[in-house]
Design an enzyme around this catalytic site. Structure first.
Site, short mmCIF file in Angstrom:
data_model
loop_
_atom_site.label_atom_id
_atom_site.label_comp_id
_atom_site.label_asym_id
_atom_site.label_seq_id
_atom_site.Cartn_x
_atom_site.Cartn_y
_atom_site.Cartn_z
N GLU A 72 0.83 -1.21 0.00
CA GLU A 72 0.00 0.00 0.00
C GLU A 72 0.86 1.26 0.00
O GLU A 72 0.53 2.25 -0.64
CB GLU A 72 -0.96 0.01 1.19
CG GLU A 72 -2.09 -1.00 1.08
CD GLU A 72 -3.00 -0.73 -0.11
OE1 GLU A 72 -3.06 0.42 -0.59
OE2 GLU A 72 -3.66 -1.68 -0.58
N TYR B 299 -5.94 6.32 5.08
CA TYR B 299 -6.06 5.42 3.93
C TYR B 299 -5.32 4.11 4.20
O TYR B 299 -5.88 3.01 4.10
CB TYR B 299 -5.52 6.06 2.63
CG TYR B 299 -5.36 5.02 1.57
CD1 TYR B 299 -6.45 4.63 0.80
CD2 TYR B 299 -4.15 4.33 1.40
CE1 TYR B 299 -6.34 3.59 -0.11
CE2 TYR B 299 -4.03 3.30 0.50
CZ TYR B 299 -5.12 2.94 -0.26
OH TYR B 299 -5.01 1.91 -1.15
N ASP C 182 -9.16 6.59 -1.83
CA ASP C 182 -8.03 7.09 -2.61
C ASP C 182 -8.58 7.67 -3.92
O ASP C 182 -9.79 7.83 -4.07
CB ASP C 182 -7.00 5.97 -2.87
CG ASP C 182 -7.50 4.94 -3.87
OD1 ASP C 182 -8.70 4.97 -4.23
OD2 ASP C 182 -6.69 4.11 -4.32
#
Ligand code: SF4
Length: 361
Positions: free
Chosen positions: A34, A117, A135
């Site tokens: 990520e 996030y 996102d």
């Protein structure tokens, strides 16, 4: 909301891409992937992810690594602050959590470089928690499906509320990945494939023909044009490299000395380099001009061969904290940006200039 949710999961089951971080999911692998995927395309990330996981298979291995090793593994991927924060985060995981990535969104948010996030991604994908995430892909899908007709960003509260409502229920990690996957592969920016989209029946953009209008995003500023000078000093087959201070652009990376030339500054390049290196510098001509685009800057770098007048006096001021001579082979063990590689390659043929002995700090 339930039908949208079901359609997203059905899409994901049928069309999800096989990606290395989706095999035998672990919290650490999810975290690494990520962070790498922020601002970076999947195809670019895949080989970096494989190499990084081979080199640092656990948070413990990453925490134990040197900054140079971590930045070397990140070299060319850009946005190097991400690597420094991931490294710092691994140290916190080892120090405070026994080497195990924490399970809760709240604890994840305490890690350096982990915002809401990334915390949502790890908590939902690795630990099955109903944690939302937003996102750029999620902004696009949600704004189109729910017809949100105002300027949006990934920080928008309404989008986070919608993402929270959607993620409630079974398979929260798959649901989050499904929205992002749909945004990356079907509901794309310029050519959404509405005819193939399982959400089309409930999609406001499709109904109103507003796919090209939504999402409304803030206008991007044009990148600032920046003129720079780079110095190539070669001594006995080794190149002079300086290490940037940790904070700021390219923090912790090694590069040939580079200075920004502000508009109207008419000083010789040798004077500019002498200022950051703390010793006399002699430059001879121009080896090449390198152009490089960053998110907010468009760099034009004039690359000059040269030599140091008194290496023993070098003090590395300005953006630099250390300097050394390194062979080209050693470059693979150091964090070196794509820009620096371009500069070094552009001047690969420079002649050795007036070699002098001297110990560099
Ligand atoms: S129908 Fe079209 S605009 Fe709506 S979510 Fe699907 S691809 Fe995007």
């Amino acid at each position: 909301m339930g039908r949208v949710r079901d359609a997203l999961l059905a899409f994901y089951d049928a069309h999800k891409r096989e990606l290395p971080w989706r095999e035998g999911v672990s919290a650490y692998a999810t975290w690494v992937s990520e962070i790498m995927l922020q601002q970076t395309r999947v195809e670019t990330v895949v080989p970096y992810f494989h190499a990084f996981m081979r080199k640092f298979p656990t948070a413990l291995a990453l925490a134990d690594a040197s900054s140079d090793d971590v930045l070397a593994a990140w070299s060319g991927l850009g946005y190097y602050r991400r690597a420094r924060m991931l490294h710092a985060g691994a140290k916190v995981v080892v120090r405070d959590h026994g080497g195990e990535v924490p399970h809760t969104r709240e604890a994840l948010l305490e890690l350096p470089g982990v915002g809401r996030y990334t915390a949502g991604a790890i908590a939902s994908i690795a630990f099955g928690q109903e944690a939302p995430l937003v996102d750029g892909n999620v902004v696009r899908v949600l704004s189109r499906v729910f017809g949100i007709d105002r300027e949006l960003s990934p920080q928008d509260d309404e989008l986070w509320s919608l993402a929270q409502a959607l993620v409630r229920g079974p398979r929260p990690g798959d649901l989050n990945q499904a929205i992002m996957e749909l945004g990356a592969t079907v509901c794309t920016k310029d050519a959404p494939a509405c005819q193939d989209c399982g959400l089309s029946r409930w999609c406001e953009a499709r109904r109103l023909g507003k796919q090209a209008v939504w999402p409304r995003l803030p206008r991007k500023k044009a990148p600032r044009k920046v003129a720079m000078e780079a110095l190539l000093v070669e001594r006995r087959g080794e190149l002079l490299l300086c290490r940037r201070r940790e904070e700021g652009l390219f923090g912790g990376l090694w590069e040939p000395p580079m200075v920004e030339r502000s508009m109207g500054d008419r000083r010789d390049a040798s004077e500019l380099f002498a200022e950051v290196l703390g010793c006399p510098v002699e430059v001879s001509g121009v080896a090449s001009v390198v152009r490089h685009v960053l998110t907010h800057r468009e760099l034009t770098v004039t690359v000059r061969p040269g030599c140091l007048g008194a290496p023993d006096a070098m003090t590395c001021a300005g953006p630099y904290q250390a300097a050394r001579f390194a062979s080209r082979d050693a470059l693979s063990t150091l964090g070196v940006s794509r820009l620096s590689r371009k500069v070094l390659e552009s001047g690969a043929e420079i002649a050795e200039k007036k070699p002098r002995r001297g110990k560099l700090r």
